[in-house]
Design a protein around this motif. Sequence first.
Motif, mmCIF file in Angstrom:
data_model
loop_
_atom_site.group_PDB
_atom_site.id
_atom_site.type_symbol
_atom_site.label_atom_id
_atom_site.label_comp_id
_atom_site.label_asym_id
_atom_site.label_seq_id
_atom_site.Cartn_x
_atom_site.Cartn_y
_atom_site.Cartn_z
ATOM 1 N N LEU A 138 -19.507 -10.088 11.892
ATOM 2 C CA LEU A 138 -20.870 -10.617 11.864
ATOM 3 C C LEU A 138 -20.933 -11.918 11.068
ATOM 4 O O LEU A 138 -21.613 -12.871 11.463
ATOM 5 N N ALA A 139 -20.213 -11.992 9.986
ATOM 6 C CA ALA A 139 -20.181 -13.217 9.176
ATOM 7 C C ALA A 139 -19.639 -14.393 9.987
ATOM 8 O O ALA A 139 -20.194 -15.495 9.939
ATOM 9 N N ILE A 140 -18.582 -14.150 10.739
ATOM 10 C CA ILE A 140 -18.022 -15.208 11.582
ATOM 11 C C ILE A 140 -19.067 -15.669 12.591
ATOM 12 O O ILE A 140 -19.288 -16.871 12.775
ATOM 13 N N ALA A 141 -19.725 -14.709 13.250
ATOM 14 C CA ALA A 141 -20.747 -15.055 14.240
ATOM 15 C C ALA A 141 -21.872 -15.871 13.617
ATOM 16 O O ALA A 141 -22.319 -16.869 14.192
ATOM 17 N N LEU A 142 -22.334 -15.475 12.437
ATOM 18 C CA LEU A 142 -23.419 -16.202 11.772
ATOM 19 C C LEU A 142 -23.002 -17.614 11.382
ATOM 20 O O LEU A 142 -23.760 -18.570 11.572
ATOM 21 N N MET A 143 -21.798 -17.755 10.829
ATOM 22 C CA MET A 143 -21.338 -19.085 10.437
ATOM 23 C C MET A 143 -21.170 -19.997 11.651
ATOM 24 O O MET A 143 -21.558 -21.163 11.604
ATOM 25 N N VAL A 144 -20.623 -19.473 12.732
ATOM 26 C CA VAL A 144 -20.439 -20.277 13.943
ATOM 27 C C VAL A 144 -21.801 -20.651 14.520
ATOM 28 O O VAL A 144 -22.041 -21.805 14.881
ATOM 29 N N ALA A 145 -22.719 -19.691 14.592
ATOM 30 C CA ALA A 145 -24.055 -19.951 15.143
ATOM 31 C C ALA A 145 -24.810 -20.988 14.311
ATOM 32 O O ALA A 145 -25.569 -21.794 14.855
ATOM 33 N N ALA A 146 -24.595 -20.975 13.007
ATOM 34 C CA ALA A 146 -25.277 -21.918 12.112
ATOM 35 C C ALA A 146 -24.532 -23.243 11.993
ATOM 36 O O ALA A 146 -24.974 -24.126 11.258
ATOM 37 N N ASP A 147 -23.413 -23.389 12.690
ATOM 38 C CA ASP A 147 -22.560 -24.569 12.572
ATOM 39 C C ASP A 147 -22.200 -24.812 11.107
ATOM 40 O O ASP A 147 -22.287 -25.919 10.595
ATOM 41 N N ALA A 148 -21.832 -23.728 10.438
ATOM 42 C CA ALA A 148 -21.514 -23.790 9.014
ATOM 43 C C ALA A 148 -20.261 -22.967 8.711
ATOM 44 O O ALA A 148 -20.235 -22.205 7.742
ATOM 45 N N LEU A 149 -19.231 -23.126 9.533
ATOM 46 C CA LEU A 149 -18.019 -22.353 9.331
ATOM 47 C C LEU A 149 -17.346 -22.756 8.022
ATOM 48 O O LEU A 149 -17.054 -23.930 7.786
ATOM 49 N N HIS A 150 -17.129 -21.778 7.174
ATOM 50 C CA HIS A 150 -16.416 -21.965 5.907
ATOM 51 C C HIS A 150 -15.523 -20.733 5.758
ATOM 52 O O HIS A 150 -15.942 -19.728 5.180
ATOM 53 N N PRO A 151 -14.312 -20.761 6.319
ATOM 54 C CA PRO A 151 -13.464 -19.567 6.357
ATOM 55 C C PRO A 151 -13.289 -18.835 5.027
ATOM 56 O O PRO A 151 -13.289 -17.599 5.020
ATOM 57 N N PRO A 152 -13.160 -19.537 3.883
ATOM 58 C CA PRO A 152 -13.006 -18.779 2.645
ATOM 59 C C PRO A 152 -14.180 -17.842 2.332
ATOM 60 O O PRO A 152 -14.022 -16.868 1.606
ATOM 61 N N ALA A 153 -15.346 -18.119 2.896
ATOM 62 C CA ALA A 153 -16.525 -17.295 2.612
ATOM 63 C C ALA A 153 -16.430 -15.907 3.233
ATOM 64 O O ALA A 153 -17.178 -15.007 2.851
ATOM 65 N N GLY A 154 -15.522 -15.709 4.163
ATOM 66 C CA GLY A 154 -15.393 -14.410 4.813
ATOM 67 C C GLY A 154 -15.181 -13.260 3.848
ATOM 68 O O GLY A 154 -15.574 -12.126 4.129
ATOM 69 N N ILE A 155 -14.599 -13.530 2.694
ATOM 70 C CA ILE A 155 -14.379 -12.481 1.696
ATOM 71 C C ILE A 155 -15.701 -11.848 1.253
ATOM 72 O O ILE A 155 -15.753 -10.672 0.917
ATOM 73 N N ASN A 156 -16.783 -12.620 1.281
ATOM 74 C CA ASN A 156 -18.081 -12.092 0.845
ATOM 75 C C ASN A 156 -18.577 -10.972 1.750
ATOM 76 O O ASN A 156 -19.320 -10.104 1.314
ATOM 77 N N ALA A 157 -18.200 -10.999 3.015
ATOM 78 C CA ALA A 157 -18.600 -9.941 3.942
ATOM 79 C C ALA A 157 -17.783 -8.675 3.717
ATOM 80 O O ALA A 157 -18.232 -7.574 4.012
ATOM 81 N N LEU A 158 -16.595 -8.823 3.180
ATOM 82 C CA LEU A 158 -15.697 -7.706 2.932
ATOM 83 C C LEU A 158 -16.012 -6.975 1.626
ATOM 84 O O LEU A 158 -15.958 -5.743 1.564
ATOM 85 N N MET A 159 -16.362 -7.718 0.600
ATOM 86 C CA MET A 159 -16.502 -7.161 -0.749
ATOM 87 C C MET A 159 -17.501 -6.004 -0.861
ATOM 88 O O MET A 159 -17.202 -5.005 -1.530
#
Length: 163
Positions: free
Chosen positions: A99-120
């Motif tokens: 879901l985090a990937i989908a939101l970042m792509v949809a918002a044109d705000a991809l920041h791969p390091p942020a994916g950890i926040n969805a996991l924590m």
Amino acid sequence: MASPIWKKPAPALLRTAAIPAIGGALAIGLMALAARLSGHPVLSYPFTTSIVLVMAAPQSRPARPRNVVVGHLASAAAGLVTVALLGPSDLSAAIGVGLAIALMVAADALHPPAGINALMPSYLPLDWQFLVMPVGLGALALVLFAKAYHRLAGTGSNDGGLT
């Protein structure tokens, strides 16, 4: 085409490597200190790889201030929502990151390091305050630090996105 880094004269190579390394060390040190003083040392984890990116590749699209802030917030929200709906589990971690990937792509705000926040949130007892502190305030602090550091170091900054 730029020449490979190893073909640069020693002073240029030193500057190319030292400026982001010093900035990264300073940013990590400040983030770790803030996390320790807050009583939650694990709260610096979401920003370690972001610091590497904004220090070493500040002109890259994922290092844009907007990508850093929106990416971290969207990912944290995705993780918190998924855990709220499914409870903490490996499944919620997987769905949260997707879901985090989908939101970042949809918002044109991809920041791969942020994916950890969805996991924590699936593995740590985190509540909605996680979205504000450390994620929101930490991402904003990182962007401001990186802009100031790169301006002082004369390496430019990545101004796109926060306007």
